[in-house]
Design a protein around this motif. Structure first.
Motif, PDB file in Angstrom:
ATOM      1  N   TRP A 119       3.419   8.012  -1.211  1.00  0.00           N
ATOM      2  CA  TRP A 119       3.500   7.812  -2.658  1.00  0.00           C
ATOM      3  C   TRP A 119       4.601   8.677  -3.268  1.00  0.00           C
ATOM      4  O   TRP A 119       4.713   9.869  -2.980  1.00  0.00           O
ATOM      5  N   HIS A 120       5.385   8.061  -4.145  1.00  0.00           N
ATOM      6  CA  HIS A 120       6.494   8.770  -4.788  1.00  0.00           C
ATOM      7  C   HIS A 120       6.890   8.027  -6.058  1.00  0.00           C
ATOM      8  O   HIS A 120       6.515   6.870  -6.267  1.00  0.00           O
ATOM      9  N   ASN A 121       7.634   8.693  -6.911  1.00  0.00           N
ATOM     10  CA  ASN A 121       8.269   8.032  -8.052  1.00  0.00           C
ATOM     11  C   ASN A 121       9.663   8.612  -8.232  1.00  0.00           C
ATOM     12  O   ASN A 121      10.123   9.416  -7.416  1.00  0.00           O
ATOM     13  N   HIS A 122      10.360   8.196  -9.287  1.00  0.00           N
ATOM     14  CA  HIS A 122      11.776   8.560  -9.427  1.00  0.00           C
ATOM     15  C   HIS A 122      12.100   8.985 -10.861  1.00  0.00           C
ATOM     16  O   HIS A 122      13.061   8.508 -11.450  1.00  0.00           O
ATOM     17  N   VAL A 123      11.317   9.877 -11.414  1.00  0.00           N
ATOM     18  CA  VAL A 123      11.536  10.311 -12.792  1.00  0.00           C
ATOM     19  C   VAL A 123      12.915  10.956 -12.926  1.00  0.00           C
ATOM     20  O   VAL A 123      13.280  11.851 -12.153  1.00  0.00           O
ATOM     21  N   GLY A 124      13.672  10.476 -13.890  1.00  0.00           N
ATOM     22  CA  GLY A 124      15.005  11.017 -14.102  1.00  0.00           C
ATOM     23  C   GLY A 124      16.015  10.634 -13.036  1.00  0.00           C
ATOM     24  O   GLY A 124      17.106  11.189 -12.978  1.00  0.00           O
ATOM     25  N   GLY A 125      15.635   9.669 -12.171  1.00  0.00           N
ATOM     26  CA  GLY A 125      16.526   9.303 -11.085  1.00  0.00           C
ATOM     27  C   GLY A 125      16.594  10.363 -10.005  1.00  0.00           C
ATOM     28  O   GLY A 125      17.613  10.511  -9.325  1.00  0.00           O
ATOM     29  N   HIS A 126      15.489  11.101  -9.822  1.00  0.00           N
ATOM     30  CA  HIS A 126      15.437  12.189  -8.851  1.00  0.00           C
ATOM     31  C   HIS A 126      14.358  11.936  -7.814  1.00  0.00           C
ATOM     32  O   HIS A 126      13.387  11.206  -8.056  1.00  0.00           O
ATOM     33  N   ASP A 127      14.507  12.581  -6.668  1.00  0.00           N
ATOM     34  CA  ASP A 127      13.429  12.656  -5.687  1.00  0.00           C
ATOM     35  C   ASP A 127      12.300  13.455  -6.335  1.00  0.00           C
ATOM     36  O   ASP A 127      12.528  14.549  -6.872  1.00  0.00           O
ATOM     37  N   ASP A 128      11.070  12.928  -6.279  1.00  0.00           N
ATOM     38  CA  ASP A 128       9.971  13.621  -6.967  1.00  0.00           C
ATOM     39  C   ASP A 128       9.655  14.978  -6.349  1.00  0.00           C
ATOM     40  O   ASP A 128       8.881  15.758  -6.914  1.00  0.00           O
ATOM     41  N   GLY A 129      10.254  15.273  -5.197  1.00  0.00           N
ATOM     42  CA  GLY A 129      10.012  16.570  -4.575  1.00  0.00           C
ATOM     43  C   GLY A 129      10.396  17.742  -5.460  1.00  0.00           C
ATOM     44  O   GLY A 129       9.786  18.814  -5.382  1.00  0.00           O
ATOM     45  N   ILE A 130      11.401  17.547  -6.330  1.00  0.00           N
ATOM     46  CA  ILE A 130      11.805  18.664  -7.195  1.00  0.00           C
ATOM     47  C   ILE A 130      10.694  19.008  -8.191  1.00  0.00           C
ATOM     48  O   ILE A 130      10.532  20.172  -8.565  1.00  0.00           O
ATOM     49  N   SER A 173       3.508  11.695 -15.829  1.00  0.00           N
ATOM     50  CA  SER A 173       4.301  11.237 -14.688  1.00  0.00           C
ATOM     51  C   SER A 173       3.882  11.903 -13.382  1.00  0.00           C
ATOM     52  O   SER A 173       4.350  11.502 -12.310  1.00  0.00           O
ATOM     53  N   ALA A 174       3.010  12.918 -13.464  1.00  0.00           N
ATOM     54  CA  ALA A 174       2.519  13.595 -12.264  1.00  0.00           C
ATOM     55  C   ALA A 174       1.632  12.644 -11.461  1.00  0.00           C
ATOM     56  O   ALA A 174       1.075  11.691 -12.007  1.00  0.00           O
ATOM     57  N   PRO A 175       1.478  12.881 -10.154  1.00  0.00           N
ATOM     58  CA  PRO A 175       0.655  11.986  -9.340  1.00  0.00           C
ATOM     59  C   PRO A 175      -0.801  11.998  -9.809  1.00  0.00           C
ATOM     60  O   PRO A 175      -1.391  13.070  -9.963  1.00  0.00           O
ATOM     61  N   PRO A 176      -1.398  10.819 -10.013  1.00  0.00           N
ATOM     62  CA  PRO A 176      -2.794  10.768 -10.456  1.00  0.00           C
ATOM     63  C   PRO A 176      -3.780  11.043  -9.320  1.00  0.00           C
ATOM     64  O   PRO A 176      -4.956  11.307  -9.568  1.00  0.00           O
ATOM     65  N   HIS A 177      -3.291  10.980  -8.073  1.00  0.00           N
ATOM     66  CA  HIS A 177      -4.117  11.236  -6.896  1.00  0.00           C
ATOM     67  C   HIS A 177      -3.260  11.953  -5.859  1.00  0.00           C
ATOM     68  O   HIS A 177      -2.055  12.131  -6.049  1.00  0.00           O
ATOM     69  N   ASP A 178      -3.867  12.346  -4.761  1.00  0.00           N
ATOM     70  CA  ASP A 178      -3.148  13.041  -3.694  1.00  0.00           C
ATOM     71  C   ASP A 178      -2.134  12.081  -3.061  1.00  0.00           C
ATOM     72  O   ASP A 178      -2.512  11.044  -2.511  1.00  0.00           O
ATOM     73  N   PRO A 179      -0.834  12.409  -3.115  1.00  0.00           N
ATOM     74  CA  PRO A 179       0.181  11.522  -2.536  1.00  0.00           C
ATOM     75  C   PRO A 179       0.039  11.312  -1.032  1.00  0.00           C
ATOM     76  O   PRO A 179       0.622  10.374  -0.478  1.00  0.00           O
ATOM     77  N   ARG A 180      -0.742  12.154  -0.369  1.00  0.00           N
ATOM     78  CA  ARG A 180      -0.926  11.992   1.072  1.00  0.00           C
ATOM     79  C   ARG A 180      -1.939  10.913   1.406  1.00  0.00           C
ATOM     80  O   ARG A 180      -2.014  10.474   2.561  1.00  0.00           O
ATOM     81  N   MET A 181      -2.696  10.464   0.422  1.00  0.00           N
ATOM     82  CA  MET A 181      -3.670   9.397   0.651  1.00  0.00           C
ATOM     83  C   MET A 181      -2.943   8.086   0.940  1.00  0.00           C
ATOM     84  O   MET A 181      -1.908   7.793   0.348  1.00  0.00           O
ATOM     85  N   THR A 182      -3.498   7.295   1.852  1.00  0.00           N
ATOM     86  CA  THR A 182      -2.871   6.013   2.171  1.00  0.00           C
ATOM     87  C   THR A 182      -3.175   4.964   1.109  1.00  0.00           C
ATOM     88  O   THR A 182      -2.384   4.025   0.925  1.00  0.00           O
ATOM     89  N   GLN A 183      -4.283   5.100   0.433  1.00  0.00           N
ATOM     90  CA  GLN A 183      -4.637   4.166  -0.629  1.00  0.00           C
ATOM     91  C   GLN A 183      -5.091   4.937  -1.856  1.00  0.00           C
ATOM     92  O   GLN A 183      -5.715   5.994  -1.743  1.00  0.00           O
ATOM     93  N   TRP A 184      -4.763   4.408  -3.011  1.00  0.00           N
ATOM     94  CA  TRP A 184      -5.201   4.984  -4.274  1.00  0.00           C
ATOM     95  C   TRP A 184      -6.106   4.004  -5.011  1.00  0.00           C
ATOM     96  O   TRP A 184      -5.921   2.779  -4.889  1.00  0.00           O
ATOM     97  N   PRO A 185      -7.057   4.520  -5.775  1.00  0.00           N
ATOM     98  CA  PRO A 185      -7.875   3.626  -6.601  1.00  0.00           C
ATOM     99  C   PRO A 185      -6.993   2.827  -7.558  1.00  0.00           C
ATOM    100  O   PRO A 185      -6.011   3.351  -8.095  1.00  0.00           O
ATOM    101  N   THR A 204       6.507   5.164 -12.344  1.00  0.00           N
ATOM    102  CA  THR A 204       5.487   4.429 -11.604  1.00  0.00           C
ATOM    103  C   THR A 204       5.472   4.847 -10.137  1.00  0.00           C
ATOM    104  O   THR A 204       6.496   4.793  -9.447  1.00  0.00           O
ATOM    105  N   TRP A 205       4.310   5.231  -9.664  1.00  0.00           N
ATOM    106  CA  TRP A 205       4.150   5.665  -8.283  1.00  0.00           C
ATOM    107  C   TRP A 205       4.028   4.451  -7.374  1.00  0.00           C
ATOM    108  O   TRP A 205       3.362   3.470  -7.687  1.00  0.00           O
ATOM    109  N   HIS A 206       4.674   4.547  -6.207  1.00  0.00           N
ATOM    110  CA  HIS A 206       4.627   3.451  -5.250  1.00  0.00           C
ATOM    111  C   HIS A 206       4.746   4.008  -3.837  1.00  0.00           C
ATOM    112  O   HIS A 206       5.205   5.145  -3.626  1.00  0.00           O
ATOM    113  N   ALA A 207       4.332   3.215  -2.871  1.00  0.00           N
ATOM    114  CA  ALA A 207       4.373   3.602  -1.453  1.00  0.00           C
ATOM    115  C   ALA A 207       4.621   2.350  -0.630  1.00  0.00           C
ATOM    116  O   ALA A 207       4.423   1.231  -1.105  1.00  0.00           O
ATOM    117  N   VAL A 208       5.080   2.546   0.602  1.00  0.00           N
ATOM    118  CA  VAL A 208       5.418   1.414   1.463  1.00  0.00           C
ATOM    119  C   VAL A 208       4.773   1.603   2.832  1.00  0.00           C
ATOM    120  O   VAL A 208       4.899   2.673   3.451  1.00  0.00           O
TER     121      VAL A 208
END
Length: 259
Positions: A119-130, A173-185, A204-208
């Protein structure tokens, strides 16, 4: 004035953070784009399509967590190739404003070597890791930036569906759940056909899911921003010059911020 479809799509972006144009591009267009992108990949020596850390493979070409990335796709396309679609542009102008601008036009190639993209998003056109490192997440209370993902193969279970967590503009914009989870409610799983385009808001958070086939999974990725938005972290300062050499008037209209 915008079309009714554009207004409906823009409202979907405001209320759920994404919208889907299923089967937008023809099979011929998809085939041409695959040929052009895979030619770049082949000429680069068919590198691995995954690296845990982003590294430059050749000048202007990268391999990282997302895959084999071509940040500047336009020079590799025929000048007559249509990259911008009028229905999509109308929707983006309804959401971002009539003076919105193209920030980057690229493509990514992946295969089964890339693990699940968490799970990740791109706020400000950045890697959410920052933001994860700082613990401080920006507040975005209006439509400011989006990316469009156009898939050049079906997103079936073999090629890795796209998981999206619906997000209303203005919500944290913060993750609503743990990004390490494979599925979110409440997640939505998208399996669009080849030629489909998905617009995703920056928050918007998304994962592949990892692919299960040796076939290359390719998407064309463009990013757009409202004229009032600060320059995105991924913005290409040369996109105007690159786009101006193309013969598509709709694409060129996006370089100066308006028709």
């Amino acid at each position: 004035m915008h079309s009714r479809l554009a207004e409906e799509r823009a409202e979907e972006l405001r209320t759920q953070g994404f919208t889907v144009f299923d089967g937008l591009y023809s099979a011929d267009w998809v085939a041409r784009m695959r040929v052009a992108i895979l030619q770049v990949y082949d000429e680069a020596g068919q590198p691995k399509c995954y690296s845990p850390q982003t590294q430059e493979h050749q000048p202007g070409l990268y391999v990282g967590p997302a895959g084999f990335a071509i940040p500047r796709l336009l020079p590799h396309l025929d000048p007559d190739e249509r990259v911008a679609h009028p229905d999509v542009v109308d929707t983006l102008r309804a959401f971002l404003g009539k003076d919105m601008q193209l920030e980057i036009a690229g493509a990514v190639v992946t295969d089964a070597s890339r693990p699940r993209f968490a799970w990740h998003n791109h706020v400000g056109g950045h890697d959410d890791g920052i933001y994860r490192k700082s613990g401080e997440w920006p507040t975005v209370d209006h439509g400011r930036r989006v990316m469009t993902l156009t898939y050049l193969q079906d997103l079936d279970d073999a090629h890795g569906p796209l998981h999206i967590q619906p997000h209303r503009v203005g919500e944290p914009s913060a993750p609503p759940h743990d990004p390490r989870m494979t599925q979110w409610p409440n997640e939505v799983v998208l399996r669009p056909q080849a030629g489909s385009l998905v617009i995703i808001d920056e928050c918007t958070w998304h994962a592949v899911v990892a692919a299960k086939t040796s076939d290359k999974r390719i998407f064309v990725g463009l990013a757009y921003a409202a004229a009032s938005a600060e320059v995105g972290g991924w913005a290409d300062t040369e996109v105007g010059a690159l786009g101006s050499s193309h013969n598509d008037p709709l694409l060129r209209s996006l370089l100066s911020g308006g028709p």
